[in-house]
Write a protein that holds these residues in place. Structure first.
Motif, PDB file in Angstrom:
ATOM      1  N   GLY A 133       0.790  -1.220   0.000  1.00  0.00           N
ATOM      2  CA  GLY A 133       0.000   0.000   0.000  1.00  0.00           C
ATOM      3  C   GLY A 133       0.821   1.269   0.000  1.00  0.00           C
ATOM      4  N   GLN A 134       2.107   1.151  -0.281  1.00  0.00           N
ATOM      5  CA  GLN A 134       3.008   2.315  -0.267  1.00  0.00           C
ATOM      6  C   GLN A 134       3.209   2.808  -1.706  1.00  0.00           C
ATOM      7  OE1 GLN A 134       6.556   0.952   1.742  1.00  0.00           O
ATOM      8  NE2 GLN A 134       5.454   0.376   3.602  1.00  0.00           N
ATOM      9  N   LEU A 135       2.159   3.408  -2.257  1.00  0.00           N
ATOM     10  CA  LEU A 135       2.167   3.780  -3.668  1.00  0.00           C
ATOM     11  C   LEU A 135       3.195   4.862  -3.980  1.00  0.00           C
ATOM     12  CD1 LEU A 135       0.873   3.154  -6.342  1.00  0.00           C
ATOM     13  CD2 LEU A 135      -0.955   4.774  -5.795  1.00  0.00           C
ATOM     14  N   ASP A 136       3.260   5.880  -3.158  1.00  0.00           N
ATOM     15  CA  ASP A 136       4.237   6.952  -3.405  1.00  0.00           C
ATOM     16  C   ASP A 136       5.667   6.420  -3.335  1.00  0.00           C
ATOM     17  OD1 ASP A 136       2.242   8.817  -3.769  1.00  0.00           O
ATOM     18  OD2 ASP A 136       2.238   9.481  -1.684  1.00  0.00           O
ATOM     19  N   ALA A 137       5.910   5.513  -2.399  1.00  0.00           N
ATOM     20  CA  ALA A 137       7.244   4.918  -2.275  1.00  0.00           C
ATOM     21  C   ALA A 137       7.576   4.080  -3.506  1.00  0.00           C
ATOM     22  CB  ALA A 137       7.326   4.063  -1.015  1.00  0.00           C
ATOM     23  N   ALA A 138       6.555   3.422  -4.064  1.00  0.00           N
ATOM     24  CA  ALA A 138       6.774   2.633  -5.270  1.00  0.00           C
ATOM     25  C   ALA A 138       7.194   3.529  -6.434  1.00  0.00           C
ATOM     26  CB  ALA A 138       5.503   1.868  -5.627  1.00  0.00           C
ATOM     27  N   ILE A 139       6.555   4.697  -6.535  1.00  0.00           N
ATOM     28  CA  ILE A 139       6.890   5.640  -7.602  1.00  0.00           C
ATOM     29  C   ILE A 139       8.325   6.121  -7.453  1.00  0.00           C
ATOM     30  CG2 ILE A 139       6.386   7.945  -8.507  1.00  0.00           C
ATOM     31  CD1 ILE A 139       3.426   7.404  -7.847  1.00  0.00           C
ATOM     32  N   VAL A 140       8.716   6.436  -6.245  1.00  0.00           N
ATOM     33  CA  VAL A 140      10.082   6.902  -5.984  1.00  0.00           C
ATOM     34  C   VAL A 140      11.090   5.792  -6.292  1.00  0.00           C
ATOM     35  CG1 VAL A 140      11.682   7.674  -4.199  1.00  0.00           C
ATOM     36  CG2 VAL A 140       9.352   8.607  -4.279  1.00  0.00           C
ATOM     37  N   THR A 141      10.745   4.551  -5.943  1.00  0.00           N
ATOM     38  CA  THR A 141      11.639   3.423  -6.190  1.00  0.00           C
ATOM     39  C   THR A 141      11.955   3.276  -7.676  1.00  0.00           C
ATOM     40  OG1 THR A 141      10.795   2.238  -4.249  1.00  0.00           O
ATOM     41  CG2 THR A 141      11.915   0.917  -5.923  1.00  0.00           C
ATOM     42  N   LEU A 142      10.980   3.556  -8.518  1.00  0.00           N
ATOM     43  CA  LEU A 142      11.162   3.397  -9.959  1.00  0.00           C
ATOM     44  C   LEU A 142      11.915   4.568 -10.597  1.00  0.00           C
ATOM     45  CD1 LEU A 142       7.622   2.009 -10.814  1.00  0.00           C
ATOM     46  CD2 LEU A 142       9.778   0.730 -10.902  1.00  0.00           C
ATOM     47  N   GLN A 143      11.990   5.684  -9.911  1.00  0.00           N
ATOM     48  CA  GLN A 143      12.710   6.845 -10.444  1.00  0.00           C
ATOM     49  C   GLN A 143      14.207   6.570 -10.349  1.00  0.00           C
ATOM     50  OE1 GLN A 143      11.110   9.942  -7.962  1.00  0.00           O
ATOM     51  NE2 GLN A 143       9.298  10.245  -9.251  1.00  0.00           N
ATOM     52  N   SER A 144      14.852   6.469 -11.498  1.00  0.00           N
ATOM     53  CA  SER A 144      16.254   6.054 -11.546  1.00  0.00           C
ATOM     54  C   SER A 144      16.884   6.576 -12.831  1.00  0.00           C
ATOM     55  CB  SER A 144      16.333   4.524 -11.517  1.00  0.00           C
ATOM     56  OG  SER A 144      15.668   3.992 -12.654  1.00  0.00           O
ATOM     57  N   PRO A 145      18.201   6.523 -12.924  1.00  0.00           N
ATOM     58  CA  PRO A 145      18.870   6.938 -14.167  1.00  0.00           C
ATOM     59  C   PRO A 145      18.402   6.122 -15.365  1.00  0.00           C
ATOM     60  CG  PRO A 145      20.451   6.798 -12.372  1.00  0.00           C
ATOM     61  CD  PRO A 145      19.171   6.220 -11.846  1.00  0.00           C
ATOM     62  N   GLU A 146      18.099   4.841 -15.153  1.00  0.00           N
ATOM     63  CA  GLU A 146      17.631   3.992 -16.242  1.00  0.00           C
ATOM     64  C   GLU A 146      16.275   4.470 -16.773  1.00  0.00           C
ATOM     65  OE1 GLU A 146      20.522   1.969 -13.787  1.00  0.00           O
ATOM     66  OE2 GLU A 146      18.537   2.758 -13.254  1.00  0.00           O
ATOM     67  N   LEU A 147      15.424   4.961 -15.860  1.00  0.00           N
ATOM     68  CA  LEU A 147      14.120   5.471 -16.280  1.00  0.00           C
ATOM     69  C   LEU A 147      14.270   6.774 -17.048  1.00  0.00           C
ATOM     70  CD1 LEU A 147      10.984   5.210 -16.089  1.00  0.00           C
ATOM     71  CD2 LEU A 147      11.130   6.624 -14.016  1.00  0.00           C
ATOM     72  N   ALA A 148      15.164   7.625 -16.598  1.00  0.00           N
ATOM     73  CA  ALA A 148      15.335   8.940 -17.222  1.00  0.00           C
ATOM     74  C   ALA A 148      16.094   8.878 -18.542  1.00  0.00           C
ATOM     75  CB  ALA A 148      16.073   9.862 -16.253  1.00  0.00           C
ATOM     76  N   SER A 149      16.820   7.809 -18.778  1.00  0.00           N
ATOM     77  CA  SER A 149      17.639   7.704 -19.977  1.00  0.00           C
ATOM     78  C   SER A 149      16.792   7.626 -21.247  1.00  0.00           C
ATOM     79  CB  SER A 149      18.533   6.463 -19.890  1.00  0.00           C
ATOM     80  OG  SER A 149      19.255   6.279 -21.083  1.00  0.00           O
ATOM     81  N   ASN A 150      17.266   8.283 -22.289  1.00  0.00           N
ATOM     82  CA  ASN A 150      16.599   8.212 -23.586  1.00  0.00           C
ATOM     83  C   ASN A 150      17.034   6.983 -24.379  1.00  0.00           C
ATOM     84  OD1 ASN A 150      15.112  10.631 -23.311  1.00  0.00           O
ATOM     85  ND2 ASN A 150      16.923  11.849 -23.899  1.00  0.00           N
ATOM     86  N   SER A 151      18.051   6.317 -23.894  1.00  0.00           N
ATOM     87  CA  SER A 151      18.530   5.103 -24.549  1.00  0.00           C
ATOM     88  C   SER A 151      17.537   3.964 -24.308  1.00  0.00           C
ATOM     89  CB  SER A 151      19.895   4.715 -23.985  1.00  0.00           C
ATOM     90  OG  SER A 151      20.323   3.484 -24.513  1.00  0.00           O
ATOM     91  N   VAL A 152      17.210   3.238 -25.357  1.00  0.00           N
ATOM     92  CA  VAL A 152      16.260   2.127 -25.256  1.00  0.00           C
ATOM     93  C   VAL A 152      17.027   0.815 -25.078  1.00  0.00           C
ATOM     94  CG1 VAL A 152      14.438   0.824 -26.419  1.00  0.00           C
ATOM     95  CG2 VAL A 152      14.528   3.323 -26.637  1.00  0.00           C
ATOM     96  N   GLN A 153      16.805   0.193 -23.948  1.00  0.00           N
ATOM     97  CA  GLN A 153      17.426  -1.076 -23.612  1.00  0.00           C
ATOM     98  C   GLN A 153      16.336  -2.153 -23.493  1.00  0.00           C
ATOM     99  OE1 GLN A 153      20.670  -1.357 -23.585  1.00  0.00           O
ATOM    100  NE2 GLN A 153      21.058   0.859 -23.774  1.00  0.00           N
ATOM    101  N   PRO A 154      16.718  -3.415 -23.382  1.00  0.00           N
ATOM    102  CA  PRO A 154      15.705  -4.475 -23.276  1.00  0.00           C
ATOM    103  C   PRO A 154      14.729  -4.285 -22.115  1.00  0.00           C
ATOM    104  CG  PRO A 154      17.858  -5.426 -23.747  1.00  0.00           C
ATOM    105  CD  PRO A 154      18.085  -3.969 -23.492  1.00  0.00           C
ATOM    106  N   TRP A 155      15.169  -3.608 -21.061  1.00  0.00           N
ATOM    107  CA  TRP A 155      14.315  -3.414 -19.896  1.00  0.00           C
ATOM    108  C   TRP A 155      13.535  -2.094 -19.934  1.00  0.00           C
ATOM    109  CZ3 TRP A 155      19.733  -3.230 -19.526  1.00  0.00           C
ATOM    110  CH2 TRP A 155      20.265  -1.961 -19.373  1.00  0.00           C
ATOM    111  N   THR A 156      13.807  -1.230 -20.879  1.00  0.00           N
ATOM    112  CA  THR A 156      13.263   0.127 -20.861  1.00  0.00           C
ATOM    113  C   THR A 156      11.735   0.149 -20.880  1.00  0.00           C
ATOM    114  OG1 THR A 156      15.225   0.965 -22.008  1.00  0.00           O
ATOM    115  CG2 THR A 156      13.264   2.361 -22.029  1.00  0.00           C
TER     116      THR A 156
END
Length: 288
Positions: A133-156
């Motif tokens: 039930g920690q939705l805001d924490a989940a959003i913060v957890t996903l915020q990372s350099p990989e998310l911000a990168s414009n490079s498309v990788q298999p996990w993007t």
């Protein structure tokens, strides 16, 4: 895997290999059959790490999380590799223990993972946060350099999709729409339903062509049934004539349409009854 199977006798290695191939082939389209093949391979060669790993993924695909976790742990002990760490943590989530998955996300093993494994661990940790039930924490957890990168990788695509979904769950629709759109850009193979999620946010409804065809077929069946019923009712109301009967004489259309004097028929019937009563007595004509 090939090197591990070489440790087995040739005939046994070939049989185990055939079963593992079937596991890999069926795990997406028919997980239950894949699981059955994995059990055969496991029975034949339980001391081969590749077999334990395949059995773990087959159990995981069929949501047998306790069994999957046991197989992954066995494979990890045999190889010393930490690459299965994220999926092991996800098994803990499947068993209803998200706090254990979060604890695993903080273990030293995570630092030994390659980039793909670390992103996978982040996704698992975010999922565990949402489980709790920690939705805001989940959003913060996903915020990372990989998310911000414009490079498309298999996990993007998966990372962006998870982020968009978490934003939508938090009621941040505009941001969610932006990230679903970014997911579509990264998902070249169309493996995810990000485009459908975008359409839902825009209020677009899709009609399944198969559903329309089924509805049309159902309507045609109902029409056919109605026509058959109508024909049967009409047949029931039509007087039947036997053409083989000597007394059967088809009426010409003009005769059939001619007016019949009902009064004359009644008088004739009465006269016949009177004659019958005079000869046989009252009621004789009722006896056959």
């Amino acid at each position: 895997m090939r090197q591990e199977l070489l440790s087995l006798p040739k005939g046994l290695a070939e049989e185990v290999s055939r079963n593992l191939v079937m596991v890999a082939r069926l795990i997406d389209e028919d997980p239950e059959k894949a699981y059955a093949y994995s059990r055969i391979a496991l029975r034949l060669a339980s001391r081969v790490a590749a077999v334990r790993e395949a059995a773990g993924f087959a159990a995981y695909a069929t949501q047998k999380y306790s069994e999957a976790l046991a197989e992954f742990r066995a494979a990890k002990r045999m190889t010393g590799s930490v690459e299965l760490w994220p999926v092991m943590a996800d098994c803990e989530r499947g068993l209803g223990r998200p706090e254990r998955a979060l604890a695993m996300a903080g273990e030293p093993e995570v630092q030994k993972l390659d980039k793909a494994g670390q992103v996978e661990m982040r996704l698992v940790a975010a999922g565990a946060r949402r489980d709790m039930g920690q939705l805001d924490a989940a959003i913060v957890t996903l915020q990372s350099p990989e998310l911000a990168s414009n490079s498309v990788q298999p996990w993007t695509a998966r990372l962006r999709y998870a982020y968009a979904d978490a934003l939508l769950a938090a009621g941040r629709e505009d941001e969610a729409r932006e990230w679903f759109a970014k997911t579509v850009e990264a998902d070249k193979e169309g493996a995810m339903d990000a485009s459908d999620r975008l359409a839902e946010l825009d209020g677009v409804e899709f009609v399944d062509a198969l559903d329309v065809a089924d509805a049309e077929d159902e309507y045609d069946d109902e029409q056919d049934a109605a026509e058959v019923a109508a024909a049967e009712r009409a047949s029931d109301q039509t007087e039947y004539y036997d053409e083989d009967d000597d007394e059967y004489e088809p009426l010409e259309q003009s005769e059939a349409d001619a007016d019949v004097d009902v009064t004359d028929e009644i008088v004739a019937d009465v006269e016949d009854d009177d004659v019958d009563d005079d000869v046989n007595g009252p009621g004789a004509g009722d006896k056959a």
